[in-house]
Write a protein that holds these residues in place. Structure first.
Motif, PDB file in Angstrom:
ATOM      1  N   UNK A 125       0.832  -1.199   0.000  1.00  0.00           N
ATOM      2  CA  UNK A 125       0.000   0.000   0.000  1.00  0.00           C
ATOM      3  C   UNK A 125       0.866   1.247   0.000  1.00  0.00           C
ATOM      4  N   UNK A 126       0.593   2.158  -0.941  1.00  0.00           N
ATOM      5  CA  UNK A 126       1.343   3.404  -1.064  1.00  0.00           C
ATOM      6  C   UNK A 126       0.365   4.562  -0.955  1.00  0.00           C
ATOM      7  N   UNK A 139       3.515  -0.952   3.944  1.00  0.00           N
ATOM      8  CA  UNK A 139       2.919   0.376   3.758  1.00  0.00           C
ATOM      9  C   UNK A 139       4.001   1.406   3.495  1.00  0.00           C
ATOM     10  N   UNK A 140       3.750   2.246   2.490  1.00  0.00           N
ATOM     11  CA  UNK A 140       4.638   3.362   2.159  1.00  0.00           C
ATOM     12  C   UNK A 140       3.833   4.644   2.345  1.00  0.00           C
ATOM     13  N   UNK A 141       4.305   5.524   3.226  1.00  0.00           N
ATOM     14  CA  UNK A 141       3.581   6.738   3.580  1.00  0.00           C
ATOM     15  C   UNK A 141       4.456   7.941   3.269  1.00  0.00           C
ATOM     16  N   UNK A 142       3.889   8.942   2.573  1.00  0.00           N
ATOM     17  CA  UNK A 142       4.729  10.062   2.185  1.00  0.00           C
ATOM     18  C   UNK A 142       4.018  11.393   2.070  1.00  0.00           C
ATOM     19  N   UNK A 193       5.688  -3.745   8.063  1.00  0.00           N
ATOM     20  CA  UNK A 193       6.811  -2.835   7.820  1.00  0.00           C
ATOM     21  C   UNK A 193       6.329  -1.549   7.149  1.00  0.00           C
ATOM     22  N   UNK A 194       6.966  -0.442   7.502  1.00  0.00           N
ATOM     23  CA  UNK A 194       6.548   0.873   7.009  1.00  0.00           C
ATOM     24  C   UNK A 194       7.764   1.634   6.488  1.00  0.00           C
ATOM     25  N   UNK A 195       7.579   2.287   5.348  1.00  0.00           N
ATOM     26  CA  UNK A 195       8.592   3.167   4.759  1.00  0.00           C
ATOM     27  C   UNK A 195       7.990   4.545   4.582  1.00  0.00           C
ATOM     28  N   UNK A 206      12.862   2.417  -5.604  1.00  0.00           N
ATOM     29  CA  UNK A 206      12.877   2.386  -4.135  1.00  0.00           C
ATOM     30  C   UNK A 206      11.693   1.604  -3.596  1.00  0.00           C
ATOM     31  N   UNK A 207      10.530   1.770  -4.203  1.00  0.00           N
ATOM     32  CA  UNK A 207       9.371   0.972  -3.794  1.00  0.00           C
ATOM     33  C   UNK A 207       9.637  -0.504  -4.007  1.00  0.00           C
ATOM     34  N   UNK A 208      10.173  -0.848  -5.150  1.00  0.00           N
ATOM     35  CA  UNK A 208      10.466  -2.242  -5.475  1.00  0.00           C
ATOM     36  C   UNK A 208      11.439  -2.837  -4.446  1.00  0.00           C
ATOM     37  N   UNK A 209      12.468  -2.088  -4.097  1.00  0.00           N
ATOM     38  CA  UNK A 209      13.451  -2.578  -3.131  1.00  0.00           C
ATOM     39  C   UNK A 209      12.811  -2.818  -1.770  1.00  0.00           C
ATOM     40  N   UNK A 210      11.921  -1.934  -1.371  1.00  0.00           N
ATOM     41  CA  UNK A 210      11.231  -2.089  -0.083  1.00  0.00           C
ATOM     42  C   UNK A 210      10.287  -3.285  -0.111  1.00  0.00           C
TER      43      UNK A 210
END
Length: 300
Positions: free
Chosen positions: A113-114, A137-140, A242-244, A293-297
């Motif tokens: 989820x982004x 989850x990716x939050x920005x 996990x969260x980025x 970067x998303x792919x790596x995470x």
């Protein structure tokens, strides 16, 4: 003088112009009809846009994620784009329910989820309330209501001035309908570090549609309720996945987003990064770096 652009809603299954491997779709969820764009195959990635954008915010990033082996799903949140624009239902917990029902209908859970800007607030609400649906989850480019956002909502105390305007939904709508280009053009210029703003022409058409400006402002009109509801979602717990956090080099200060998310993420599963050369529009300003970067995470 504002130029008016006509944009006809795409039909179900219609190919996306410029993205031949993606198509437009619709789904009835939680009492609204959501429009979403989907393409690629593999592990699912759901992209939630912010304000004032639609799924188009991620247009440059989506084919890169598909090429990396992901099934990419980018909805227009309620009130935006080709999705319904009802008069109510904009609390982030309810918008998260829209997305949850879409994910379940597509049979794609759990998803990566982004969320960016308003989409970040929705992504948090979804990850907190339905953790079984979210793998990572990716939050920005925002803060979480109830976990620091409120500290930046009062311009009299150094906060961001747009909150004071947008939260007055009726006033903001009356002041901007009919002059969308004059209002949004400078906003997009400020938000994006890219010199090429041609991609905003289609966005402008989306916000010139009936009810579109009001639909966007509705997401701000519920923020006081969101602050109270967000605090109840986790209680004393932390997010289960996990969260980025990812911010633009020239976007919202990364420390603001990271400081907010640090309050809800497990320290051992929390990462931070900055998109070089990017403003607020991460998926448009540096899509190659962002997608990588998303792919790596997601693969870590």
């Amino acid at each position: 003088m504002t130029s008016r652009i006509s944009l006809l809603p795409p039909v179900e299954g219609q190919a996306v112009q410029g993205l031949p491997d993606f198509a437009h779709h619709y789904a009835e969820v939680n009492g609204v009809r959501l429009h979403y764009v989907e393409g690629g195959s593999g592990e699912p990635v759901v992209l939630l846009h912010g304000w004032p954008f639609t799924w188009l915010e991620f247009r440059a990033t989506m084919p890169l994620l598909a090429a990396a082996g992901y099934r990419v799903i980018a909805p227009d949140l309620r009130g935006f784009g080709f999705s319904d624009k009802p008069e109510s239902g904009y609390r982030k917990t309810n918008v998260a329910r829209d997305v949850a029902e879409l994910v379940e209908r597509l049979g794609s859970a759990p998803v990566n989820l982004v969320g960016q800007d308003i989409g970040m607030m929705v992504a948090f609400a979804l990850a907190a309330s339905r953790p079984e649906l979210v793998r990572k989850a990716v939050l920005g480019e925002a803060l979480i209501p109830g976990y620091g956002l409120e500290d930046y909502m009062d311009p009299a105390r150094g906060g961001y001035g747009h909150f004071a305007h947008h939260m007055q939904v009726d006033l903001a709508t009356r002041q901007t309908e009919g002059c969308e280009e004059e209002f949004l053009g400078p906003t997009w210029d400020m938000m994006s570090a890219s010199k090429d703003k041609s991609w905003t022409r289609e966005l402008l058409a989306a916000f010139q549609a009936p009810g579109a400006m009001r639909g966007g402002f509705q997401h701000y009109g519920t923020l006081l309720e969101d602050i109270e509801e967000s605090r109840d979602l986790l209680g004393e717990n932390k997010l289960a996945m996990p969260v980025l956090t990812v911010n633009g080099e020239y976007g919202i200060p990364a420390a603001q987003t990271a400081g907010s998310v640090a309050r809800v993420a497990e320290p051992s599963r929390f990462e931070q990064d900055i998109v070089p050369g990017s403003g607020h529009t991460l998926g448009e300003d540096n899509p190659a770096w962002y997608a990588a970067r998303l792919d790596r995470f997601f693969r870590s």
